[in-house]
Design an enzyme around this catalytic site. Structure first.
Site, PDB file in Angstrom:
ATOM      1  N   GLN A  17      24.542 -73.421  77.775  1.00 21.18           N
ATOM      2  CA  GLN A  17      25.221 -73.238  79.058  1.00 21.18           C
ATOM      3  C   GLN A  17      25.946 -71.902  79.245  1.00 21.18           C
ATOM      4  OE1 GLN A  17      28.445 -75.473  81.985  1.00 21.18           O
ATOM      5  NE2 GLN A  17      27.729 -76.600  80.252  1.00 21.18           N
ATOM      6  N   LEU A  72       8.268 -66.019  73.647  1.00 26.52           N
ATOM      7  CA  LEU A  72       8.107 -64.959  72.657  1.00 26.52           C
ATOM      8  C   LEU A  72       8.694 -65.434  71.339  1.00 26.52           C
ATOM      9  CD1 LEU A  72       7.243 -61.944  72.545  1.00 26.52           C
ATOM     10  CD2 LEU A  72       9.615 -61.338  73.005  1.00 26.52           C
ATOM     11  N   ASP A  73       7.888 -65.374  70.283  1.00 26.96           N
ATOM     12  CA  ASP A  73       8.425 -65.703  68.965  1.00 26.96           C
ATOM     13  C   ASP A  73       8.913 -64.400  68.344  1.00 26.96           C
ATOM     14  OD1 ASP A  73       9.018 -66.307  66.365  1.00 26.96           O
ATOM     15  OD2 ASP A  73       7.361 -67.725  66.125  1.00 26.96           O
ATOM     16  N   PHE A  97      23.533 -66.588  70.720  1.00 25.17           N
ATOM     17  CA  PHE A  97      23.117 -67.269  69.492  1.00 25.17           C
ATOM     18  C   PHE A  97      24.314 -67.455  68.575  1.00 25.17           C
ATOM     19  CE2 PHE A  97      18.971 -65.042  70.404  1.00 25.17           C
ATOM     20  CZ  PHE A  97      18.321 -66.202  70.794  1.00 25.17           C
ATOM     21  N   ALA A  98      24.068 -68.245  67.524  1.00 24.97           N
ATOM     22  CA  ALA A  98      25.096 -68.407  66.496  1.00 24.97           C
ATOM     23  C   ALA A  98      25.394 -67.035  65.880  1.00 24.97           C
ATOM     24  CB  ALA A  98      24.583 -69.363  65.428  1.00 24.97           C
ATOM     25  N   LYS A 137      29.822 -72.234  64.519  1.00 30.75           N
ATOM     26  CA  LYS A 137      29.051 -72.511  65.730  1.00 30.75           C
ATOM     27  C   LYS A 137      29.966 -73.286  66.667  1.00 30.75           C
ATOM     28  CE  LYS A 137      24.425 -72.604  63.867  1.00 30.75           C
ATOM     29  NZ  LYS A 137      23.135 -73.288  63.839  1.00 30.75           N
ATOM     30  N   VAL A 138      29.840 -73.049  67.938  1.00 30.67           N
ATOM     31  CA  VAL A 138      30.807 -73.661  68.854  1.00 30.67           C
ATOM     32  C   VAL A 138      30.130 -74.203  70.108  1.00 30.67           C
ATOM     33  CG1 VAL A 138      32.759 -73.116  70.391  1.00 30.67           C
ATOM     34  CG2 VAL A 138      32.754 -72.269  68.048  1.00 30.67           C
ATOM     35  N   TYR A 139      30.512 -75.402  70.483  1.00 26.91           N
ATOM     36  CA  TYR A 139      30.138 -75.966  71.778  1.00 26.91           C
ATOM     37  C   TYR A 139      31.408 -76.158  72.606  1.00 26.91           C
ATOM     38  CZ  TYR A 139      25.368 -76.938  70.218  1.00 26.91           C
ATOM     39  OH  TYR A 139      24.078 -76.817  69.774  1.00 26.91           O
ATOM     40  N   GLU A 140      31.169 -76.548  73.859  1.00 28.53           N
ATOM     41  CA  GLU A 140      32.223 -76.680  74.865  1.00 28.53           C
ATOM     42  C   GLU A 140      33.562 -77.235  74.347  1.00 28.53           C
ATOM     43  OE1 GLU A 140      32.326 -76.128  78.434  1.00 28.53           O
ATOM     44  OE2 GLU A 140      34.401 -76.605  77.944  1.00 28.53           O
ATOM     45  N   ASP A 169      32.232 -73.264  78.270  1.00 23.47           N
ATOM     46  CA  ASP A 169      30.870 -72.773  78.507  1.00 23.47           C
ATOM     47  C   ASP A 169      30.779 -71.877  79.748  1.00 23.47           C
ATOM     48  OD1 ASP A 169      29.861 -74.003  76.286  1.00 23.47           O
ATOM     49  OD2 ASP A 169      29.089 -75.740  77.335  1.00 23.47           O
ATOM     50  N   GLY A 249      52.896 -75.041  88.116  1.00 22.74           N
ATOM     51  CA  GLY A 249      53.547 -73.814  88.548  1.00 22.74           C
ATOM     52  C   GLY A 249      54.890 -74.019  89.211  1.00 22.74           C
ATOM     53  N   GLY A 250      55.582 -75.056  88.818  1.00 22.29           N
ATOM     54  CA  GLY A 250      56.891 -75.267  89.425  1.00 22.29           C
ATOM     55  C   GLY A 250      56.819 -76.038  90.740  1.00 22.29           C
ATOM     56  N   GLN A 274      56.346 -79.188  97.071  1.00 19.07           N
ATOM     57  CA  GLN A 274      56.855 -77.836  96.875  1.00 19.07           C
ATOM     58  C   GLN A 274      58.300 -77.780  97.343  1.00 19.07           C
ATOM     59  OE1 GLN A 274      53.883 -75.614  99.012  1.00 19.07           O
ATOM     60  NE2 GLN A 274      53.741 -74.191  97.302  1.00 19.07           N
TER      61      GLN A 274
END
Ligand code: COA
Length: 417
Positions: A17, A72-73, A97-98, A137-140, A169, A249-250, A274
């Protein structure tokens, strides 16, 4: 009409993503985005959460519109040669990529820069270069946890909570778009010299929890946060607590029940109180005597009974749907909105008209909805076209790179494309 990014060629080496969200936006604005995918399988999201057997999943189609697909490889020698040619002719390479994957493939920054000194290489990683977690490695949701969003979201008596919004993401992808456009601008000013641009998912999330870092420092200084539900009846520790649905925000606010909440999980509005709007709030909810009452007429005076005030407003809302309530409150200039479900958003006529929710026709899955550009221009119409089928543009891209029909057939035979 010429699109602003026409003539900019982008190698889209992204998946899932974060990266695809960035390149999709650049494609909407006119860039020629060539998505490079592994032959046979392509981006993993093509097959994730499918709702039609063997067809591209919505996860893919909703993040890859307006692009071309080249299979494409890039681990084969022939595939690497194709990528090298593509790099020589392109302006930007985007990848997520990682850590280290591009280097392992043989495409280090130095090598890319040597092939094309003007190339901008834009990367998304979980953590920034040199960070003690840089190899992860990281996801959302991992990013939401590491970026401070999870610890500050949810209720004080529950665990850290992640948001349904893709803060790790798509948000990182949007930051990357800003970086890419800035680097393109810099290249024009710098005699055509490219550079590396990177955004870490952790950093992109932290950028959105800026107000919580503000609160940490206020808490360190005073021991309390007077606009949080914990004040004055609850306890503070030395870390910013989860504030439930409080406004950040107050402007105290809360999610309040409307008519039908017993059966409809989204029969709620977000109501804000407010400081300067208090007289109008009091008037709107039929409590004019609260306008001048010193027990109510300042934010500080209201804070110790804020939940009693919200309870009273819920009583007032009990015979009104969320839409009826907003129609009344808008006349008093009170910032509020119905809590909209995804079904309501999908069918919202204003969102359809503005191009935020768009119906796209796909050759295999038929019509589907996607989210169009949230950025609107006076001189640019954004047409959203279907995402490409896997390898749909392989031969065209190779021809554009100068490969003969015979060479293209060889590349196919050798499974390099
Ligand atoms: N031809 C040949 N090989 C290819 C290829 C192609 N066209 N495209 C990808 N590959 C290879 C990569 O080179 C890599 O090989 P290696 O591990 O031998 O170096 C391999 O495919 C897998 O890539 P990787 O990125 O490790 O995929 P993954 O599925 O294991 O991990 C993520 C997925 C998202 C967790 C990881 O890519 C990541 O952390 N990315 C950075 C942060 C990010 O963007 N997260 C996702 C946000 S939505």
């Amino acid at each position: 009409m010429t699109k602003p990014l026409e003539g900019i060629k982008i190698i889209d080496f992204t998946h899932v993503q974060a990266g695809p969200a960035a390149t999709q936006m650049l494609a909407w604005f006119g860039a020629d985005v060539i998505k490079v995918e592994r032959p046979g399988s392509g981006d993993v999201t093509r097959s994730q959460l499918r709702h039609i057997k063997d067809a591209d999943a919505l996860y893919f189609t909703m993040l890859n519109s307006n692009k071309k697909s080249l299979t494409l490889d890039t681990k084969t020698q022939k595939g690497k040669k194709v990528l090298e040619r593509l790099i020589r002719e392109s302006d930007v390479l985007v990848e997520n990529f990682a850590p280290g994957a591009l280097d392992r493939m043989g495409f280090t920054w130095e090598h890319i820069h040597e092939l094309n000194p003007g190339m901008i290489v834009a990367s998304v990683k979980g953590f920034s270069d040199g960070h003690h977690f840089e190899d992860l490695k990281v996801y959302e949701n991992v990013a939401q946890a590491a970026g401070g969003a999870a610890s500050t979201t949810g209720f004080w008596d529950g665990p850290p909570t992640v948001s349904g919004a893709a803060l790790g993401d798509s948000n990182t992808g949007m930051h990357l778009v800003i970086g890419i456009l800035t680097a393109l601008h810099a290249r024009d000013k710098n005699g055509g010299k490219g550079q590396k641009v990177s955004v870490s998912m952790q950093d992109a999330v932290i950028n959105l929890v800026r107000v919580k870092l503000r609160d940490q420092q206020r808490l360190d200084a005073t021991g309390i946060l007077e606009e949080y539900p914990q004040y004055p009846h609850g306890q503070f520790t030395d870390v910013v607590p989860r504030g439930g649905n409080a406004g950040g925000g107050g402007q105290p606010g809360w999610v309040l029940k409307c008519k039908g909440w017993e059966t409809d999980p989204n029969a709620y509005i977000y109501f804000t109180i407010q400081g300067h709007a208090w007289p109008k709030v009091a008037e709107a909810i039929g409590k004019p005597e609260w306008i001048d009452d010193p027990a109510y007429n300042t934010a500080l005076a209201r804070q110790d009974k804020i939940f009693d005030i919200f309870s009273y407003i819920e009583e007032w809302l009990s015979d009104k749907t969320k839409f009826e309530a907003v129609d009344i409150l808008r006349k008093f200039d009170i910032p509020c909105a119905p809590v909209l479900s995804m079904k309501e958003i999908a069918n919202d006529p204003s969102l359809r008209k503005s191009g935020t929710i768009v119906e796209v026709n796909h050759p295999v899955i038929g019509k589907y909805l996607t989210v169009g550009s949230p950025i609107k221009f006076s001189d640019l119409d954004i047409d959203i076209t279907a995402s490409p089928l896997l390898g749909q543009h392989t031969n065209d891209v190779l021809k554009d790179l100068g490969y003969s029909q015979e060479e293209i057939s060889e590349l196919h035979d050798e499974k390099a494309v």
